[in-house]
Design a protein around this motif. Structure first.
Motif, PDB file in Angstrom:
ATOM      1  N   PRO A   6       0.835  -1.212   0.000  1.00  0.00           N
ATOM      2  CA  PRO A   6       0.000   0.000   0.000  1.00  0.00           C
ATOM      3  C   PRO A   6       0.870   1.263   0.000  1.00  0.00           C
ATOM      4  CG  PRO A   6      -0.639  -1.505   1.777  1.00  0.00           C
ATOM      5  CD  PRO A   6       0.564  -2.088   1.136  1.00  0.00           C
ATOM      6  N   ARG A   9       1.732   4.061   4.113  1.00  0.00           N
ATOM      7  CA  ARG A   9       2.225   3.035   5.036  1.00  0.00           C
ATOM      8  C   ARG A   9       1.210   2.765   6.119  1.00  0.00           C
ATOM      9  NH1 ARG A   9       8.389   2.023   5.245  1.00  0.00           N
ATOM     10  NH2 ARG A   9       7.597   0.466   6.692  1.00  0.00           N
ATOM     11  N   TRP A  11      -2.278   2.410   6.543  1.00  0.00           N
ATOM     12  CA  TRP A  11      -3.529   2.327   5.796  1.00  0.00           C
ATOM     13  C   TRP A  11      -4.687   1.977   6.709  1.00  0.00           C
ATOM     14  CZ3 TRP A  11      -4.957  -2.551   6.841  1.00  0.00           C
ATOM     15  CH2 TRP A  11      -3.931  -3.471   7.097  1.00  0.00           C
ATOM     16  N   TRP A  12      -4.373   1.569   7.934  1.00  0.00           N
ATOM     17  CA  TRP A  12      -5.447   0.996   8.739  1.00  0.00           C
ATOM     18  C   TRP A  12      -6.281   2.023   9.476  1.00  0.00           C
ATOM     19  CZ3 TRP A  12      -0.283  -0.206   9.085  1.00  0.00           C
ATOM     20  CH2 TRP A  12       0.423   0.406  10.111  1.00  0.00           C
ATOM     21  N   ASN A  13      -5.910   3.314   9.409  1.00  0.00           N
ATOM     22  CA  ASN A  13      -6.853   4.257  10.012  1.00  0.00           C
ATOM     23  C   ASN A  13      -7.392   5.283   9.023  1.00  0.00           C
ATOM     24  OD1 ASN A  13      -4.609   5.707   9.730  1.00  0.00           O
ATOM     25  ND2 ASN A  13      -4.227   6.068  11.903  1.00  0.00           N
ATOM     26  N   GLU A  14      -7.344   4.933   7.732  1.00  0.00           N
ATOM     27  CA  GLU A  14      -8.037   5.777   6.757  1.00  0.00           C
ATOM     28  C   GLU A  14      -9.539   5.708   7.016  1.00  0.00           C
ATOM     29  OE1 GLU A  14      -7.298   4.462   2.824  1.00  0.00           O
ATOM     30  OE2 GLU A  14      -5.139   4.723   3.034  1.00  0.00           O
ATOM     31  N   PRO A  15     -10.238   6.809   6.810  1.00  0.00           N
ATOM     32  CA  PRO A  15     -11.694   6.746   7.012  1.00  0.00           C
ATOM     33  C   PRO A  15     -12.350   5.886   5.932  1.00  0.00           C
ATOM     34  CG  PRO A  15     -11.045   8.876   6.119  1.00  0.00           C
ATOM     35  CD  PRO A  15      -9.776   8.143   6.409  1.00  0.00           C
ATOM     36  N   LEU A  16     -13.495   5.292   6.278  1.00  0.00           N
ATOM     37  CA  LEU A  16     -14.218   4.481   5.294  1.00  0.00           C
ATOM     38  C   LEU A  16     -15.083   5.371   4.408  1.00  0.00           C
ATOM     39  CD1 LEU A  16     -15.406   1.527   7.528  1.00  0.00           C
ATOM     40  CD2 LEU A  16     -13.467   1.618   5.956  1.00  0.00           C
ATOM     41  N   HIS A  17     -15.411   4.831   3.227  1.00  0.00           N
ATOM     42  CA  HIS A  17     -16.296   5.583   2.330  1.00  0.00           C
ATOM     43  C   HIS A  17     -17.741   5.259   2.668  1.00  0.00           C
ATOM     44  CE1 HIS A  17     -12.834   6.537  -0.143  1.00  0.00           C
ATOM     45  NE2 HIS A  17     -12.466   5.283   0.018  1.00  0.00           N
TER      46      HIS A  17
END
Ligand code: HEM
Ligand SMILES: [Cu+2]
Ligand SMILES: [Cu+2]
Lengths: 181, 564
Positions: A6, A9, A11-17
């Protein structure tokens, strides 16, 4: 890209769509509902496979079947002269499976309830009742007991739908459902 | 550690390719295709036999070849290809050397030997027990030996995959997290360990029983454990082909997962909610309680199904987002109309996605509902369902991937490009046909694994409805179409490997089916800006079909004999 690491680095706290959140929620609730349907049908539905089963020696099962045939035989049918039995409504009725027949033929009364016992003398067989399309696995060593209430008169056929060797496709039996006399 | 002359740099992707890994990928993939060709031919013969007007095989051969068909395609084709995928997703995608190539060759040899032994056993005629080999029906001992040896080889290969991940991490051959495709492969590999353990627990005693060292095996217990292997291995296939969907979308369109977090969580759900005891295969068995069945078939939440439904949105969503970035923005479906439908890697992948979801997914959940199963257990509905999942889904996805693997790994151009373009459509249409018609016949009660549904030499008579006989004819015709599609695949692959233009010359052209993408298809949209209306329409249609079909079946159920 999916074939490279990815870019971000973390990526696990990007907001969801939003569309994703909505879809996941719907799919999750649908899963719960489908679980609930199976439970609900045990309470309110009229078609549930019985949980009653006993370990049984094939010879013992065969004895019971022969008892029933001795008591309630009314005639014979088919090229191999299979006995037809007509046990009283409410009683225990037996269908035995073995290479390659369903034995004997039952004659049941429409609307009456019977305790049907299924077991095999040798390999596994498949109790496939046509044309209602009820399909139940039959094992050697297990006596499955289910209460059935045939609700339409007619000739029903038991096809074997578990492969049981070279005569598998010849293995058929009958259940007659007749109007009350 | 590894000598640098063991690597080459890929002229297309820029990846560092470990040559021993590449050789192993080739070997496993080639053997896979051989088993597909052989097993597919058997499948055609079986289908032609079930077409009553043709009825080509005698009974003995029907049951024999049906057993061989199941084993050759579901075990040997799929698993050899998956081992190739595991090596690809680890060594190649991570720029890493493969752990212990010599051991990987041992694994390969074991798998090949096991598959050969099992095939010999079946073809000798003493082991026509179907690939499920339910006791107390007995196969020849070497049938079980073959399967056990094959499983040991597979387990070794899975171990090498894990070893390679460890090496890649230690030698820092990649930055940050492993790619999504590798992550998907990792979930498949973890499930494989559980699967192979169940296989060992049940097949070893069964082998001992077949040689007389154990007197009895309880048939219900056998099924519970056998399906611990049989079902989980299907979850491996799903994880593997979903990973392949993401990989193809990435290579052909530069598509990125809409959200790494969501896609990875969905893969993780396959592990966390793997049905350990595979209750949905045991719904019609005596001696197992309803509570156990209902709970284990769904874990009260159907979270593995949820995982697939999530991928069902994120894969087309990723494609739509990528297409829109490439400028195909017209209307709701402009991106889909302008997709590279002439590229068999893409078309195969997309057909696989649609058929897996609509035919395989929906039918699977319905079939796996405790009470509805009563109307479907062991009818042709069951093979109808799994040809949609494992043939239209897994097999077609793997075929599509081959159109990328041949230029990248074998470094040969695809020959017969026109045939290649048509191949996914032929195969997809044929398989959609066999799935639908078998499901249709099953709904009318037709038994699976059955040589003669007219019962011509039985002591009593019975006729299935004429519609059922018609469906079996249509099934046979679809099988011919699928077989033509399969043959086209084999011709293209073998032709390309043997005669395709070499792509390893420095001035070689760009492979035909791997387009040059604009340097950045840019970062994927972040929250709020994501615009995928077409995908939303697709999943809405999917969901409505699902709900409708699900309740129609409850309605049917309410009409059969009351029983409890
Ligand atoms: C040309 C392609 C194919 C055709 C025409 C075909 C056709 C069939 C037919 C007609 C049956 C028998 C159904 C029955 O009588 O019970 C069957 C069974 C089966 N097929 Fe296929 N098939 C094809 C490809 C595949 C592939 C690629 C796979 C796996 C990846 C597969 C997996 C199976 C399995 C596991 C069975 C069940 C065997 C058993 O009952 O023991 N098939 N197939
Ligand atoms: Cu049978
Ligand atoms: Cu049978």
């Amino acid at each position: 890209m999916a074939i490279t690491s990815p870019e971000k680095r973390v990526w696990w706290n990007e907001p969801l769509h939003r569309p994703e959140v909505i879809w996941i929620t719907i799919a999750f609730l649908w899963g719960l509902l489908m679980f609930g349907m199976m439970v609900y049908w045990h309470v309110a539905g009229r078609q549930n496979l019985s949980n009653e089963a006993y370990k049984v020696f094939p010879e013992k099962f065969a004895e019971k079947v022969e008892d029933m045939v001795a008591k309630y035989k009314v005639r014979e049918e088919g090229a191999t002269k299979i006995p037809v039995v007509r046990p009283p409504p409410g009683s225990d009725v037996y269908v035995l499976s073995r290479l390659w027949e369903w034995w004997p033929i039952l004659e049941l009364e429409k609307g009456a309830t019977y305790r049907l016992h299924l077991s095999s003398m040798d390999w596994q067989h498949g109790f496939s009742l046509q044309p209602v399309n009820i399909n139940i696995q039959v094992h050697p060593g297990y006596d499955l007991v289910l209460s059935i209430t045939p609700d339409k008169a007619g000739e029903y056929t038991i096809v074997c739908n578990e492969f049981c060797g070279i005569g598998h496709h010849q293995m058929i039996g009958k259940i007659h459902v007749v109007d009350k006399k | 550690m590894a000598a640098s002359n063991e690597f080459r740099t890929c002229s297309v992707t820029g990846l560092k390719v470990h040559l021993p890994a590449e050789a192993l990928i080739k070997a496993n993939a080639v053997v896979a295709v051989v088993f597909l060709a052989v097993g597919g031919l058997f499948g055609l013969l079986v289908a032609l036999t079930r077409w009553q007007a043709v009825h080509i095989l005698p009974a003995e051969w029907f049951y024999l070849l049906l057993t061989a068909h199941g084993a050759d395609v579901l075990l040997f084709w799929v698993i050899f290809f998956e081992v190739a995928l595991l090596y690809f997703a680890s060594a190649i995608l991570l720029n890493c050397r493969l752990a212990t190539p010599w051991l990987a060759w041992v694994a390969f040899a074991l798998m090949l030997a096991g598959a050969a032994i099992a095939n010999v056993a079946v073809l000798q005629g003493e082991s026509s027990v179907m690939f499920t080999s339910y006791v107390p029906m007995k196969a020849a001992p070497h049938f079980y030996v073959g399967l056990i040896v094959f499983a040991v080889g597979t387990l070794t290969a899975v171990g090498i995959f894990f070893g390679t991940l460890v090496i890649a991490r230690e030698e820092r051959t990649y930055q940050g997290s492993i790619p999504l495709v590798t992550f998907g492969a990792l979930t498949a590999a973890i499930i494989a360990v559980f699967t192979l353990a169940s296989g060992a627990i049940i097949l070893i005693p069964t082998f001992l029983w077949s040689v007389g060292l154990i007197t009895t095996i309880d048939p219900v217990m056998y099924k519970v454990i056998w399906w611990g292997m049989g079902h989980s291995s299907q979850q491996i296939n799903v994880a593997a082909h979903v990973a392949v969907w993401y990989a193809i979308a990435a290579v052909v369109l530069g598509a990125k997962p809409i959200s790494e977090k969501v896609s990875r969580t969905a893969f993780l759900m396959y592990i966390l909610f793997l049905q350990l005891a595979s209750a949905h295969h045991l719904l019609a068995e005596p001696g197992i309680s309803s509570e156990w069945k209902v709970f284990n078939t769904s874990y009260a939440l159907y979270l593995a199904v949820l995982g697939s439904m999530i991928h069902g949105m994120s894969v087309p969503g990723a494609i739509e987002a990528a297409q829109r970035k490439l400028g195909f923005n017209a209307g709701i479906f402009g991106w889909l109309r302008k997709a590279p439908w002439g590229n068999p890697a893409f078309s195969g992948m997309f057909i696989s996605l649609v058929l897996f979801g609509f035919l395989g997914g929906i039918s699977g959940v319905v079939l796996g509902t405790e009470q509805i199963n009563l109307m479907m257990h062991n009818t042709l509905y069951v093979p109808g369902h799994f040809h949609a999942t494992v043939v239209a889904g897994t097999t077609l996805a793997f075929m599509a991937f081959t159109y990328l693997a041949v230029p990248l790994v074998f470094r040969r151009e695809i020959v017969l490009p026109t045939l290649a373009k048509w191949q996914p459509y032929l195969f997809g249409l044929g398989v959609a046909g066999i799935s639908l018609f078998m499901m249709g016949a099953g709904t009318l009660g037709v038994a699976r694994r059955h040589w003669d549904i007219t019962f011509s030499d039985a002591p009593l008579t019975f006729e299935y409805p004429p519609a059922a006989i018609l469906m079996m004819g249509l099934n046979g015709m679809s099988a011919v179409l699928a077989a033509i599609g399969g043959l086209a695949y084999v011709l293209v692959v073998v032709g390309s490997i043997l005669f395709g233009k070499r792509l390893d010359a420095p001035d070689a052209e760009r492979p035909r089916f791997i387009p040059r993408l604009p340097t950045t298809v840019a970062a994927y949209g972040s929250a709020g800006t994501l615009h995928v209306p077409g995908t939303i329409v697709l999943v809405t249609v999917f969901f409505m079909s699902f709900v409708l079909y699900y309740f129609v079946n409850w309605k049917y159920l309410s009409e059969i004999w009351p029983m409890r």
